[in-house]
Enzyme design. Sequence first.
Site, PDB file in Angstrom:
ATOM      1  N   LYS A 138       0.135   0.278  14.875  1.00  0.00           N
ATOM      2  CA  LYS A 138       1.471   0.254  15.476  1.00  0.00           C
ATOM      3  C   LYS A 138       1.759  -0.979  16.330  1.00  0.00           C
ATOM      4  O   LYS A 138       2.919  -1.248  16.653  1.00  0.00           O
ATOM      5  CB  LYS A 138       1.667   1.509  16.332  1.00  0.00           C
ATOM      6  CG  LYS A 138       1.861   2.764  15.506  1.00  0.00           C
ATOM      7  CD  LYS A 138       3.245   2.827  14.920  1.00  0.00           C
ATOM      8  CE  LYS A 138       3.329   3.707  13.702  1.00  0.00           C
ATOM      9  NZ  LYS A 138       2.978   3.047  12.458  1.00  0.00           N
ATOM     10  N   TYR A 165      -9.717   5.658   6.055  1.00  0.00           N
ATOM     11  CA  TYR A 165     -10.027   6.127   7.401  1.00  0.00           C
ATOM     12  C   TYR A 165     -11.076   7.223   7.260  1.00  0.00           C
ATOM     13  O   TYR A 165     -10.794   8.290   6.703  1.00  0.00           O
ATOM     14  CB  TYR A 165      -8.781   6.694   8.082  1.00  0.00           C
ATOM     15  CG  TYR A 165      -7.791   5.649   8.536  1.00  0.00           C
ATOM     16  CD1 TYR A 165      -7.728   5.250   9.864  1.00  0.00           C
ATOM     17  CD2 TYR A 165      -6.893   5.061   7.636  1.00  0.00           C
ATOM     18  CE1 TYR A 165      -6.815   4.299  10.301  1.00  0.00           C
ATOM     19  CE2 TYR A 165      -5.975   4.111   8.054  1.00  0.00           C
ATOM     20  CZ  TYR A 165      -5.946   3.731   9.392  1.00  0.00           C
ATOM     21  OH  TYR A 165      -5.044   2.785   9.812  1.00  0.00           O
ATOM     22  N   HIS A 203       0.857  -1.184   0.000  1.00  0.00           N
ATOM     23  CA  HIS A 203       0.000   0.000   0.000  1.00  0.00           C
ATOM     24  C   HIS A 203       0.894   1.235   0.000  1.00  0.00           C
ATOM     25  O   HIS A 203       1.687   1.432   0.911  1.00  0.00           O
ATOM     26  CB  HIS A 203      -0.911   0.012   1.228  1.00  0.00           C
ATOM     27  CG  HIS A 203      -2.045  -0.962   1.132  1.00  0.00           C
ATOM     28  ND1 HIS A 203      -3.095  -0.969   2.026  1.00  0.00           N
ATOM     29  CD2 HIS A 203      -2.305  -1.949   0.243  1.00  0.00           C
ATOM     30  CE1 HIS A 203      -3.957  -1.921   1.688  1.00  0.00           C
ATOM     31  NE2 HIS A 203      -3.479  -2.536   0.625  1.00  0.00           N
ATOM     32  N   PRO A 212      -5.561   0.651  17.950  1.00  0.00           N
ATOM     33  CA  PRO A 212      -5.240   0.126  16.623  1.00  0.00           C
ATOM     34  C   PRO A 212      -5.260   1.164  15.502  1.00  0.00           C
ATOM     35  O   PRO A 212      -4.883   0.843  14.382  1.00  0.00           O
ATOM     36  CB  PRO A 212      -6.342  -0.923  16.393  1.00  0.00           C
ATOM     37  CG  PRO A 212      -7.490  -0.443  17.219  1.00  0.00           C
ATOM     38  CD  PRO A 212      -6.882   0.195  18.432  1.00  0.00           C
ATOM     39  N   TYR A 264       3.132   6.569   9.799  1.00  0.00           N
ATOM     40  CA  TYR A 264       2.375   5.380   9.406  1.00  0.00           C
ATOM     41  C   TYR A 264       3.282   4.306   8.815  1.00  0.00           C
ATOM     42  O   TYR A 264       3.123   3.114   9.114  1.00  0.00           O
ATOM     43  CB  TYR A 264       1.290   5.766   8.403  1.00  0.00           C
ATOM     44  CG  TYR A 264       0.150   4.786   8.342  1.00  0.00           C
ATOM     45  CD1 TYR A 264      -0.999   4.970   9.098  1.00  0.00           C
ATOM     46  CD2 TYR A 264       0.199   3.665   7.508  1.00  0.00           C
ATOM     47  CE1 TYR A 264      -2.064   4.066   9.049  1.00  0.00           C
ATOM     48  CE2 TYR A 264      -0.844   2.755   7.460  1.00  0.00           C
ATOM     49  CZ  TYR A 264      -1.978   2.965   8.224  1.00  0.00           C
ATOM     50  OH  TYR A 264      -3.007   2.060   8.172  1.00  0.00           O
TER      51      TYR A 264
END
Length: 394
Positions: A300, A204, A79, A296, A388
């Site tokens: 991480k 998200y 991704h 979550p 991220y």
Amino acid sequence: MPPIASTTRTQVAIVGGGPAGLMLAHLLGVAGIDTVVLDRRTHDEIAHTHRAGILERDSVRLLVDSGVSDRVLTDGDEHQGIDLRFGGVSHRIDFQKLVGASCWLYPQTDVFLDLHAARVRDHGDLRYGVTDTEVLDHATAPRVRYSDGTGRHEITADLVVGADGSHSICRALVGDRRQFFREYTFAWFGVLVEAPRSAPELIYARSDAGFALISQRTETVQRMYFQCDPNEDPETWSDDRIWDQLQRRLAGADGFSLIEGPVISRSVLPFRSFVQAPMRDGRLLLAGDAAHTVPPTGAKGLNLALADVRVLADVIERAVNKNDDDALGEYTDRALDRVWRAQHFSYWMTTMLHQTPDASDFDEQRQLGELTTLVSSEAGQTYLAQGYTGWPQP
């Protein structure tokens, strides 16, 4: 307790045979250090516990470069970004453009299977399905005792590592410990659904109806979450009610909608932040969820455990192979530097995207202002992309 049926001598006893414990055993094995790994769960119990997995670039490198497996590169999905969706509009955060890095969608179950296969291949000593585990004399001359179908057994070791998860038995053995908590007023309602992918990468979403996360698993099974009350009973939710909540939280003027299908699994995941310091006491060291947990939202948890293990393998190799016990004293500070950065990143992502029950109109508008500022700022997007995909490790 029954008499000791057998005694084993090893250099490092590892309590916990999940990804963190197995990766540590693998790295120490590469360095020529003997280990014994034991876990109260059976291999099949761990292998059939479905958990999501987003791997940072350095976690992928660790699996591949250390010789565990390159299956993450062939079976995992790279991704190169995520979508932040609010106000019914999606905004792509392009990781490759911003920081030249990607993350990989690769379930934690597969990480476990790869690591377990590598330890079997390398003739590692793995003991699953044990009971009544206890750690004795951890400050000076560690011993680990456990039971199985053949009796009570004892392992003597130079060091013991507690990689035994959020319900750790090792955590409480650390003296003069400090514990830091944050409880959240919401949870995630997680579902596995039989449906094609609705998007190529994670979404998200923040909406007036609440938060949602759209993830993937395979071409035909997807993982999705939406914000809910921690006391929600997932078994009372019908498929139609679940899809209604998800569709409402993704709806927008662009007409985006999720591809629906049967819900095959549903659960509620509570949110909690936790850190214990120090992460070492005498000849006992903690790694992963035994020492810290994160919400979550920032993906991480597993990555932080693997980062702990990289540091831990380094200090243990120096302590055991070079007789440098002072190296063990470096572990807590080196590990916690990243732990607290990850705690901040996870907290930031969580509070930026979720609604709280007592939020005022001001809070709602401030949150939208933060998201708008983020997606319109290259510096803001770069911070998100770096956090991220993972802060680079030496």
